[in-house]
Design an enzyme around this catalytic site. Structure first.
Site, PDB file in Angstrom:
ATOM      1  N   GLY A  21      59.631  38.237  17.209  1.00  0.00           N
ATOM      2  CA  GLY A  21      59.588  36.835  17.609  1.00  0.00           C
ATOM      3  C   GLY A  21      60.519  35.969  16.792  1.00  0.00           C
ATOM      4  O   GLY A  21      60.188  34.836  16.443  1.00  0.00           O
ATOM      5  N   ALA A  22      61.720  36.484  16.516  1.00  0.00           N
ATOM      6  CA  ALA A  22      62.621  35.823  15.563  1.00  0.00           C
ATOM      7  C   ALA A  22      63.531  34.782  16.202  1.00  0.00           C
ATOM      8  O   ALA A  22      64.379  34.213  15.509  1.00  0.00           O
ATOM      9  CB  ALA A  22      63.483  36.874  14.862  1.00  0.00           C
ATOM     10  N   ASN A  23      63.366  34.501  17.469  1.00  0.00           N
ATOM     11  CA  ASN A  23      64.297  33.582  18.130  1.00  0.00           C
ATOM     12  C   ASN A  23      63.896  32.118  18.024  1.00  0.00           C
ATOM     13  O   ASN A  23      64.677  31.233  18.382  1.00  0.00           O
ATOM     14  CB  ASN A  23      64.460  33.948  19.613  1.00  0.00           C
ATOM     15  CG  ASN A  23      63.152  33.883  20.367  1.00  0.00           C
ATOM     16  OD1 ASN A  23      62.278  34.722  20.130  1.00  0.00           O
ATOM     17  ND2 ASN A  23      62.996  32.928  21.264  1.00  0.00           N
ATOM     18  N   GLY A  25      60.873  29.030  16.039  1.00  0.00           N
ATOM     19  CA  GLY A  25      59.722  28.730  15.196  1.00  0.00           C
ATOM     20  C   GLY A  25      59.711  29.444  13.868  1.00  0.00           C
ATOM     21  O   GLY A  25      60.729  29.578  13.181  1.00  0.00           O
ATOM     22  N   GLY A  27      59.393  32.554  13.176  1.00  0.00           N
ATOM     23  CA  GLY A  27      60.208  33.759  13.127  1.00  0.00           C
ATOM     24  C   GLY A  27      61.666  33.470  12.859  1.00  0.00           C
ATOM     25  O   GLY A  27      62.329  34.200  12.116  1.00  0.00           O
ATOM     26  N   SER A 151      46.084  33.417  11.485  1.00  0.00           N
ATOM     27  CA  SER A 151      45.923  31.994  11.811  1.00  0.00           C
ATOM     28  C   SER A 151      44.576  31.548  11.265  1.00  0.00           C
ATOM     29  O   SER A 151      43.620  32.347  11.219  1.00  0.00           O
ATOM     30  CB  SER A 151      45.959  31.788  13.333  1.00  0.00           C
ATOM     31  OG  SER A 151      45.419  30.534  13.700  1.00  0.00           O
ATOM     32  N   TYR A 176      42.286  33.631  21.889  1.00  0.00           N
ATOM     33  CA  TYR A 176      43.363  33.526  20.898  1.00  0.00           C
ATOM     34  C   TYR A 176      42.800  33.725  19.489  1.00  0.00           C
ATOM     35  O   TYR A 176      43.356  34.487  18.680  1.00  0.00           O
ATOM     36  CB  TYR A 176      44.046  32.165  20.992  1.00  0.00           C
ATOM     37  CG  TYR A 176      45.061  31.925  19.898  1.00  0.00           C
ATOM     38  CD1 TYR A 176      46.319  32.527  19.942  1.00  0.00           C
ATOM     39  CD2 TYR A 176      44.764  31.129  18.796  1.00  0.00           C
ATOM     40  CE1 TYR A 176      47.249  32.331  18.934  1.00  0.00           C
ATOM     41  CE2 TYR A 176      45.681  30.924  17.782  1.00  0.00           C
ATOM     42  CZ  TYR A 176      46.933  31.522  17.854  1.00  0.00           C
ATOM     43  OH  TYR A 176      47.838  31.334  16.848  1.00  0.00           O
TER      44      TYR A 176
END
Length: 306
Positions: A21-23, A25, A27, A151, A176
């Site tokens: 998820g590095a694209n 936020g 990440g 979280s 979630y």
């Protein structure tokens, strides 16, 4: 004591880091700072177009950054296996795996390609499988780390092992919280198993507090009156992604970090503040819960390790 920030990250030259998820936020901040300090960063993303744009942004701010984009859809075990196969074929060792990617569902129940509840499947089961498939590569590094992103919503959740997919009375925000509880319990159980085998790899958990990159009203509504205040408060209670990413960057890079530690913000309700060691919920830390979840995850994903 000086407050820890990204400038304190030790040199990462010669290290290979995988950030899911590095694209965007947290990440993207994590990938940027690891690259800034010399790591070769593999940006594991579902949308490679968005990933390439993010990689260009990193190269623009970090001269000579070593970053590359590879496709990984954590909601598909076939994609997880394909990604892991490409990584193990191209890299003899991996020094760092940051299980950062996460999804907050805002609508009705949805499932992954393999039939899992989408949030549990993406946030925890996909990372469980990925970690297992990369474990041999991690074991060949000198001092590898696995960082799992939790979280604070995990603290009000409990796992129902008779209904892990939340098919009865589905509520998106409750599911979630359960997915993040599962992620936390996984990170802690992984550490127990690594230590039991004498592995040099350590497993660490971190959470970002209430970051602007992960706050949605639906993620908070199940927390009752206080959650409603947080959801409506927006910028008043959130911190920017650059600060929200510090606990996972600390877990990933700081000297002296021990397996099984959990890092988050120091402030009220752990919403924001400097990086400190925090405590998981009793349910997340319960070894019995960890063992049951591990067995279930192996059965569901078909990935067996440790």
């Amino acid at each position: 004591m000086t407050e820890w920030n990204a400038s304190h990250i030790p040199g990462q030259h010669g290290r290979v880091a995988v950030v899911t998820g590095a694209n965007s936020g947290l990440g993207l901040v994590t990938a940027t700072e690891l690259a800034r300090h010399g790591a070769r960063v593999v940006m594991a993303v579902r949308d490679t177009g968005a990933g390439e744009r993010a990689a260009e942004a990193i190269r623009g701010s970090v001269p000579r950054a070593e970053v590359e984009v590879r496709e990984l859809d954590l909601a598909s075990l076939a994609s997880v296996r394909a990604f892991a196969k490409s990584m193990t074929g191209d890299f003899p060792a991996i020094d760092l795996l940051v299980n950062n990617a996460g999804l907050v569902l805002l609508g009705p129940a949805r499932t992954t390609a393999d039939g899992f509840e989408l949030q549990l499947g993406t946030n925890m089961l996909g990372h469980f499988a990925l970690t297992g498939l990369l474990l041999d590569c991690l074991g060949r590094a000198d001092a590898a780390r696995v960082v799992s992103l939790s979280s604070i919503t995990h603290k009000n959740a409990r796992l129902d092992f008779d209904d892990l997919m939340s098919r009865r009375d589905f509520n998106a925000s409750r599911a979630y919280g359960r997915s993040k509880l599962a992620t936390t319990a996984f990170g802690l159980e992984l550490d127990r198993r690594l230590r039991a085998t004498g592995s040099p790899i350590i497993s660490v958990v971190a959470h970002p507090g209430v970051s602007r990159s992960n706050l949605t009203p639906r993620a908070w509504e199940h927390r009752g009156r206080i959650g409603q205040i947080f959801a409506r408060g927006g910028l008043l209670v959130t911190q920017p992604a650059e600060r929200g990413a510090l606990p996972q960057l600390f877990a990933a890079t700081a000297p002296g970090v021990r397996g099984g530690q959990f890092f988050g913000p120091s402030g009220l309700f752990e919403m924001r503040g400097r990086v400190v060691e925090v405590s998981p919920s009793a349910h997340a830390a319960d070894p019995t819960v960890g063992r049951r979840l591990w067995t279930a995850a192996q059965d569901l994903t078909g990935v067996t390790y440790l």
